[in-house]
Design an enzyme around this catalytic site. Structure first.
Site, short mmCIF file in Angstrom:
data_model
loop_
_atom_site.label_atom_id
_atom_site.label_comp_id
_atom_site.label_asym_id
_atom_site.label_seq_id
_atom_site.Cartn_x
_atom_site.Cartn_y
_atom_site.Cartn_z
N GLU A 1 7.64 4.68 7.85
CA GLU A 1 7.54 4.68 9.31
C GLU A 1 7.73 6.06 9.94
OE1 GLU A 1 8.68 0.84 10.41
OE2 GLU A 1 9.71 0.50 8.53
N LEU B 1 10.33 11.00 -4.12
CA LEU B 1 10.19 10.43 -5.47
C LEU B 1 8.81 10.72 -6.05
CD1 LEU B 1 11.85 6.97 -4.71
CD2 LEU B 1 12.90 8.92 -5.86
N GLY C 1 0.82 -1.21 0.00
CA GLY C 1 0.00 0.00 0.00
C GLY C 1 0.85 1.25 0.00
N PRO D 1 5.50 13.06 -4.58
CA PRO D 1 4.91 13.82 -3.46
C PRO D 1 3.53 13.31 -3.05
CG PRO D 1 5.56 15.29 -5.26
CD PRO D 1 5.83 13.89 -5.72
N LYS E 1 15.04 8.51 1.31
CA LYS E 1 15.29 7.87 2.60
C LYS E 1 14.20 6.90 3.07
CE LYS E 1 18.41 11.26 4.67
NZ LYS E 1 18.56 12.29 5.71
N GLY E 2 13.08 6.84 2.39
CA GLY E 2 12.02 5.93 2.83
C GLY E 2 11.09 6.62 3.80
N ARG F 1 15.23 12.77 -0.90
CA ARG F 1 14.52 13.12 -2.11
C ARG F 1 13.13 12.48 -2.13
NH1 ARG F 1 16.50 11.56 -8.11
NH2 ARG F 1 15.37 13.18 -9.25
MO1 MOS Z 1 7.63 -2.70 8.68
S1 MOS Z 1 7.18 -2.88 10.70
O1 MOS Z 1 9.25 -3.24 8.66
O2 MOS Z 1 6.56 -3.65 7.80
#
Ligand code: MOS
Length: 743
Positions: A710, A635, A471, A637, A706-707, A633
């Site tokens: 979380e 990728l 998702g 928005p 950077k992801g 960055r």
């Molecule tokens: Mo995440 S808690 O590494 O799906």
């Protein structure tokens, strides 16, 4: 990658149409001929032995095919390591239907297989299981006495850094002190989609396993090893996942049971979990934490001591970084961090969105707020005064850290300067208003990942990697990266994932997918670009002449000279003139360890929250949120913002709603349904303002991303709790902040 035709643009989800029209198929929806249905019988005791299983009544029903229990399962792999998946903690992984031992309430003890689902469900209700129960322990406050330091060595777990300075002395000497205990409850992931597996039993016993998972190859390797199957005989497919949040990082017992039954019966089988059974594997660990902070009169932080306890199962040592963040978020020379886990008669906890970070940061960032209050200092000013320019845990510089900009832009957007310092000093009618804030960080990881790309003579580009899209928008950003790199229109690019036969990918988790798989996609398209360019040079009368790769640009499905855009050739034309139907390439992208290891690599977040509290009844409503994120960055928005929205909603939920309660008499989770396990609905969530501050990072990975899965959650619960304190003057240190705790 300097051109930005697609990367950085708010492209809508490429899989959006399939999802809203129902064309997207989930694990429990794949139809295969002669399908049978398995329904799981769950243990009603938390600990003990199964003394008798009577399946006579179930088996007597016409259409019931088999009842599998520990008494009639075949011998499977023996060693623990055969059951240890990619991210298993230390210990002995749980083996369904292995023996007569019960180690937690809700443990699967039988699988009833029938010709249709309704029959299987009814038959399951007729299976009589008798137990010899033994005393169990599910009360964490009592279990803590048995706590121990988790063994190191689990992939992905970093133990707390060694103490620095003299934390205890510095705390004792500090002019201003805070010493407080915080607690966070057990929580469950509760994705919308229930876990399910459909096993298609093929020729010669080959299995195609449609499974809900965050790692198709992780499940495939597990099944091959547990059932001693050749890798070629089991394929795992998982194209769409209706939410995971960490619950699908490890194989779930439904996939084990479905494969067990399919092999036994030589039939196709589907096993899906009920919502109640969604509470019988993996949860967020419960914590008890103590934080002691010391500061000088001018607000300089002089000591941080953070000790945390969390639960694990009796069979595995689940460990996550809870206290480590306290040595990273703020500048402090005297720090001592400790972490212990205590076994209980529950299933092993699992990573759950921002695992460890969100529990630990809740305690630390509330304590920081308490200390600022004691100092009579604005909590933002306090954080700026103790801004960490360097990662003191690692003693390394940051690869990039625009946290100061998050503080500045977030505060400005929120209007933080209008805040009265005093609690209970802001009102709207009979409602108390509170403004709170918090900081968060998350590691920016890159893992090894592979990708392959195939350009077809009709102009389509197919790119694939065995990752997942839980998702987060993986399909979309990978499509963008491929289209950008090869200069091909977005709609001609198809990205494939969720299939164990695709090139290697780690599980989708840890916010590392954009960096890891994204880099692989970029590199494979670059390799394809080179191949195409070489081919173009070999064509008779090539319009590119003796140009080098630096002299050309890939755009709109063509490769053209920079200096003379009239001279170019369509990529499909290159294939046609070379007599090729397809051209493909495959790579494995590895992080540049040497370059990266000199730096601490993190994303950062600042959350500003406004709450209204009805004074008479203690009801809290979050009315405004500004979340400022430094995530490298961006990728896309649009999908990036959605990730942060999701994280903030989770943070509000953690602060005010979520809590899995146990009935210790039975050792069982009581509120195991979506009626009694509280999560927010639309009316609980206000406008959420997301800011991405500009952050350049050439070190984290070639994409500079950077992801974001979380980071939006990490500090948010603390910000809500701090806002509640500012509104009411009452400090609630045990989540969730419910009205009984405020009155
Ligand atoms: Mo995440 S808690 O590494 O799906």
């Amino acid at each position: 990658m300097t051109a930005t035709q697609y990367v950085g643009k708010p492209v809508s989800r490429v899989d959006g149409r399939a999802k809203v029209t129902g064309a997207a198929k989930y694990a429990g929806e794949f139809n295969v001929p002669r399908l049978t249905y398995g329904v799981i019988v769950s243990s009603t005791v938390a600990k003990g032995r199964i003394t008798r299983i009577d399946a006579t009544a179930a088996l007597a029903l016409e259409g019931v095919i088999e009842v599998l229990t520990h008494e009639n399962t075949p011998r499977l792999a023996w060693l623990d390591r055969s059951y240890q998946d990619q991210i298993a903690p230390n210990g002995s992984p749980f083996r369904p239907l292995h023996d007569d031992k019960v180690v937690y309430s809700g443990q699967p003890v039988a699988l009833v297989v029938a010709e249709n689902f309704e029959l299987a469900r009814y038959a399951a209700s007729l299976v009589r299981v008798e137990y010899a129960p033994e005393p169990h322990q599910t009360n964490f406050d009592d279990a803590m006495a048995e706590a121990y330091e988790p063994p190191t060595g689990r992939a992905g777990y970093t133990p707390p850094p060694k103490p620095r300075g003299e934390a205890d002395q510095a705390f004792a000497d500090a002019k201003y002190q805070v010493s407080a205990q915080y607690a966070t409850p057990t929580e469950h992931h509760n994705p919308m989609e229930n876990y399910a597996t459909t096993v298609a039993y093929g020729e010669e016993g080959k299995l195609t396993v449609y499974d809900k998972t965050q790692g198709a190859q992780n499940v495939q390797a597990y099944l091959a090893s547990v059932f001693s199957m050749s890798s070629d005989d089991v394929r795992v497919i998982s194209p769409f996942v209706g939410g995971g949040f960490g619950s699908g990082l490890r194989p779930v017992y439904n996939v084990f049971l479905a494969v067990l039954a399919a092999r036994q019966l030589k039939r196709s089988v589907r096993v899906s979990l009920t919502r109640q059974q969604m509470f019988t594997f993996s949860h967020r660990s419960e914590t008890r934490q103590e934080v002691r902070l010391g500061a000088a009169r001018d607000g300089q932080l002089e000591a941080i001591i953070h000790e945390a306890f969390a639960d694990t199962s009796t069979f595995e040592d689940f460990a996550e970084g809870i206290v480590n963040w306290s040595g990273l978020l703020h500048q402090c020379d005297n720090v001592r961090l400790e972490y212990r886990i205590a076994p209980m008669d529950v299933y092993t906890p699992a990573d759950m969105r921002a695992p460890g970070a969100t529990q630990g940061t809740f305690a630390l960032e509330c304590a920081v707020d308490e200390l600022a209050h004691r100092l009579g200092m604005d909590p933002l000013e306090f954080r700026l005064k103790n801004y960490a320019e360097r990662d003191q845990n690692l003693d390394k510089p940051f690869s990039s850290k625009e946290l100061r900009e998050c503080y500045r832009q977030g505060a400005e957007r929120f209007g933080w300067s209008q805040r009265n310092l005093e609690p209970r000093s802001m009102r709207r009618g009979n409602r108390l208003i509170g403004w709170g804030m918090s900081t968060g960080a998350w590691e920016a990881m890159q893992d090894k990942a592979g990708a392959k790309a195939t350009l077809h003579v009709d102009g389509r580009l197919i790119v694939g990697s065995a990752t997942a899209d839980i998702g987060t928008g993986t399909y979309t950003i990978m499509t963008q990266i491929a289209a950008e790199t090869l200069g091909i229109p977005l709609e001609r690019v198809e990205f494939q994932l969720g299939d164990s036969t695709l090139p290697f990918s780690p599980v989708e988790g840890g916010s590392w997918t954009a960096a890891s798989v994204g880099t692989a996609v970029k590199e494979v398209c670059e390799a394809l670009r080179e191949k195409l360019f070489k081919l173009a040079g070999k064509i008779h009368d090539s319009p590119l002449g003796d140009a080098t790769l630096e002299d050309v640009v890939f755009e709109n499905g063509e490769v053209r000279l920079h200096r003379d855009s009239a001279r170019g050739i369509a990529l499909t034309e290159i294939l046609r003139r070379s007599d090729m139907a397809t051209l493909d390439e495959e790579v494995t992208a590895k992080p540049k360890m040497l370059e990266q290891s000199g730096y601490s690599r993190h994303s950062h977040q600042v959350t500003f929250v406004e709450v209204e509290v009805e004074e008479d009844i203690g009801m809290v409503r979050v009315t405004r949120v500004v979340d400022a994120v430094a995530g490298g960055r961006i990728l896309n928005p649009k999908t990036a913002r959605s990730q942060i929205l999701g994280g903030v909603v989770w943070g509000i939920s953690m602060a005010l709603h979520e809590e899995t309660l146990s009935d210790h008499a039975f050792g069982r989770f009581m509120n195991h349904n979506l009626a009694e396990y509280h999560i927010p609905v639309n009316k609980d969530i206000p406008e959420i303002d997301v800011i991405f501050v500009h952050e350049d990072d050439t070190i984290v990975n070639p994409l500079g991303a950077k992801g974001l899965g979380e980071i939006g959650l990490v500090g948010t619960a603390a910000a809500v709790a701090n806002a509640v304190f500012h509104a009411t003057g009452k400090r609630v240190r045990h989540l969730p902040v419910t009205l009984d705790k405020l009155l």
